[in-house]
Design a protein around this motif. Structure first.
Motif, mmCIF file in Angstrom:
data_model
loop_
_atom_site.group_PDB
_atom_site.id
_atom_site.type_symbol
_atom_site.label_atom_id
_atom_site.label_comp_id
_atom_site.label_asym_id
_atom_site.label_seq_id
_atom_site.Cartn_x
_atom_site.Cartn_y
_atom_site.Cartn_z
ATOM 1 N N ASP A 1 43.825 17.564 87.187
ATOM 2 C CA ASP A 1 43.560 16.544 88.205
ATOM 3 C C ASP A 1 43.272 17.195 89.549
ATOM 4 N N ARG A 2 42.341 16.599 90.311
ATOM 5 C CA ARG A 2 42.016 17.044 91.667
ATOM 6 C C ARG A 2 41.825 15.822 92.539
ATOM 7 N N VAL B 1 39.423 15.860 84.617
ATOM 8 C CA VAL B 1 38.454 16.428 83.680
ATOM 9 C C VAL B 1 38.516 15.612 82.400
ATOM 10 N N PRO B 2 37.374 15.042 81.977
ATOM 11 C CA PRO B 2 37.387 14.286 80.726
ATOM 12 C C PRO B 2 37.442 15.241 79.530
ATOM 13 N N CYS C 1 36.032 22.727 82.831
ATOM 14 C CA CYS C 1 34.820 21.927 82.701
ATOM 15 C C CYS C 1 34.317 21.539 84.096
ATOM 16 N N PRO C 2 33.007 21.706 84.367
ATOM 17 C CA PRO C 2 32.473 21.382 85.690
ATOM 18 C C PRO C 2 32.312 19.883 85.936
ATOM 19 N N GLU C 3 32.555 19.053 84.925
ATOM 20 C CA GLU C 3 32.422 17.610 85.092
ATOM 21 C C GLU C 3 33.777 17.001 85.435
ATOM 22 N N LEU C 4 33.789 16.121 86.431
ATOM 23 C CA LEU C 4 35.002 15.420 86.839
ATOM 24 C C LEU C 4 34.717 13.928 86.886
ATOM 25 N N VAL C 5 35.741 13.111 86.623
ATOM 26 C CA VAL C 5 35.597 11.665 86.616
ATOM 27 C C VAL C 5 36.646 11.065 87.548
ATOM 28 N N CYS C 6 36.195 10.126 88.416
ATOM 29 C CA CYS C 6 37.108 9.428 89.323
ATOM 30 C C CYS C 6 37.997 8.501 88.509
ATOM 31 N N VAL D 1 31.150 13.288 88.549
ATOM 32 C CA VAL D 1 30.542 14.278 89.437
ATOM 33 C C VAL D 1 30.501 15.605 88.691
ATOM 34 N N LEU D 2 29.545 16.421 89.078
ATOM 35 C CA LEU D 2 29.392 17.736 88.479
ATOM 36 C C LEU D 2 29.625 18.769 89.567
ATOM 37 N N ILE D 3 30.569 19.664 89.354
ATOM 38 C CA ILE D 3 30.885 20.718 90.305
ATOM 39 C C ILE D 3 30.111 21.954 89.889
ATOM 40 N N ALA D 4 29.264 22.446 90.783
ATOM 41 C CA ALA D 4 28.457 23.625 90.483
ATOM 42 C C ALA D 4 28.691 24.676 91.561
#
Length: 70
Positions: free
Chosen positions: A3-4, A19-20, A30-35, A42-45
Motif C-alpha cells: 500500500d502507498r 498493488v493489484p 508491480c508498476p501498476e497501482l489502484v486507488c 496508475v502506472l509508475i514508471a
C-alpha cells in the motif's frame, strides 16, 4: 499487497493505492497501482537519464584571424 498513499485526481485528495494481483509476475514491485477509493489505475514508471558532461557545454574557441604581410 503493498500500500502507498498518493494523490488521486479523481478523488481529489490523498488516497491509499495498492498493488493489484499481478499476472506479469512482478509481485510487490508491480508498476501498476489502484486507488482504493475509486479504483483509478496508475502506472509508475522510472527513467534513467545520463548525467550531462560539463566539458561538452563550453563554447568552441574560434581561431585568431590570420594577418597578411603588406
Amino acid at each position: 499487497m503493498s500500500d502507498r498513499e498518493l494523490h488521486c485526481d479523481n478523488c481529489e485528495g490523498v488516497q491509499t493505492f495498492e498493488v493489484p494481483p499481478c499476472v506479469d509476475g512482478h509481485g510487490a514491485d508491480c508498476p501498476e497501482l489502484v486507488c482504493t477509493g475509486c479504483g483509478t489505475a496508475v502506472l509508475i514508471a522510472t527513467f534513467a537519464f545520463p548525467a550531462p558532461r560539463l566539458a561538452d557545454r563550453r563554447p568552441a574557441r574560434r581561431p585568431a584571424p590570420h594577418r597578411r604581410a603588406a
